[in-house]
Design a protein around this motif. Structure first.
Motif, short mmCIF file in Angstrom:
data_model
loop_
_atom_site.label_atom_id
_atom_site.label_comp_id
_atom_site.label_asym_id
_atom_site.label_seq_id
_atom_site.Cartn_x
_atom_site.Cartn_y
_atom_site.Cartn_z
N ILE A 142 0.68 -1.10 -0.15
CA ILE A 142 0.37 0.05 0.38
C ILE A 142 1.15 1.39 -0.03
N TRP B 238 -3.80 1.21 9.17
CA TRP B 238 -4.24 0.49 7.69
C TRP B 238 -3.56 -0.03 7.52
N VAL C 81 -6.05 -2.92 8.98
CA VAL C 81 -7.13 -3.77 7.63
C VAL C 81 -6.49 -4.61 6.89
N GLU D 142 -8.80 -3.54 -1.00
CA GLU D 142 -9.23 -1.94 -1.35
C GLU D 142 -10.78 -1.80 -0.48
N ILE E 3 -10.83 -0.94 3.00
CA ILE E 3 -10.32 0.19 3.49
C ILE E 3 -11.93 1.49 2.79
N ASP E 4 -11.38 1.35 2.03
CA ASP E 4 -12.75 1.79 1.56
C ASP E 4 -14.46 2.02 2.35
N GLN F 167 -13.85 1.72 5.72
CA GLN F 167 -12.78 2.53 6.47
C GLN F 167 -13.36 3.85 6.17
N ARG F 168 -13.43 4.37 4.98
CA ARG F 168 -13.54 5.40 4.75
C ARG F 168 -14.93 6.28 5.26
#
Length: 222
Positions: free
Chosen positions: A28, A48, A51, A103, A106-107, A109-110
């Motif tokens: 990443i 991250w 994650v 990915e 992570i989205d 988490q966003r």
């Protein structure tokens, strides 16, 4: 899961490459994190890293022999050592699926912290698959794999930046950015003390949220 400096891991990874004939890598790209203040950036990196490790734990459908995580100011990486029973074709497909799963996480988490500036960091996820080559030194093969994963991650970051720029330009040309005014009340007598001005992008787009909109404008000098 313990995290190491990449230089500490190279001898171990080279040994496994020589023994198993192959090593998988997920990386990443965190280059953009450096734009934030250090205490905040450190917290963002740790998020991250968690994650990556949690997604890997949930993703071990084919058994893994082992994995090692490394981290520096520029990237988080994961060397993956697959079980001997897993053939190389399946490993490559599995590696692509794992990158996609990370990915997606992570989205998620966003979306949970979308009002936190960390949610707007443009992250790229790259991967590579190193094959042992008797004509090339093992350390060099591993370094090639690292460079390849970094290049892919940077390419994804650049692609996302371009997409957000094009979307933002379309919004500006089409005058599709809305200004909203949220009243600030005096709790003692209920009178309006003032207004907070907010901006919103088109509903349902990645730039609907004000923090995402401003971050995209800053990133693209618009």
């Amino acid at each position: 899961m313990d995290q190491y400096d990449i230089n500490e891991l190279l001898p171990v990874v080279c040994h496994r490459l020589l023994r198993d004939g192959h090593v998988a890598l997920i990386l990443i790209d965190l280059s953009e994190v450096e734009e934030f203040e250090e205490p905040f950036a450190s917290r963002a990196r740790i998020d991250w890293a968690e994650v990556v490790n949690e997604t890997l734990e949930d993703f071990q459908k084919p058994p893994l022999d082992d994995s090692l995580t490394f981290e520096d100011s520029k990237a988080i990486g994961l060397f993956i050592f697959a079980a001997p029973s897993m053939d190389r074709t399946n490993q490559l497909n599995w590696l692509k699926s794992l990158a996609k799963a990370i990915e997606g996480e992570i989205d998620d988490q966003r979306n949970r912290i979308r009002f936190n500036p960390a949610a707007q960091i443009n992250l790229g996820i790259g991967y590579s698959f190193a094959l042992q080559n008797p004509l090339v030194g093992d350390r060099r093969v591993v370094q090639f794999a690292l460079n390849e994963a970094k290049e892919l991650a940077q390419l994804i970051r650049s692609q996302r930046k371009l997409e957000s720029k094009q979307l933002l330009q379309d919004m500006i040309i089409g005058e599709n950015i809305k200004s909203l005014f949220q009243p600030i009340f005096n709790l003692q007598d209920g009178t309006v003390h003032g207004y907070e001005a907010l901006c919103r992008g088109p509903k349902g787009t990645k730039l609907e949220d004000a923090s995402a909109l401003i971050a995209a404008a800053r990133r693209n000098d618009l």
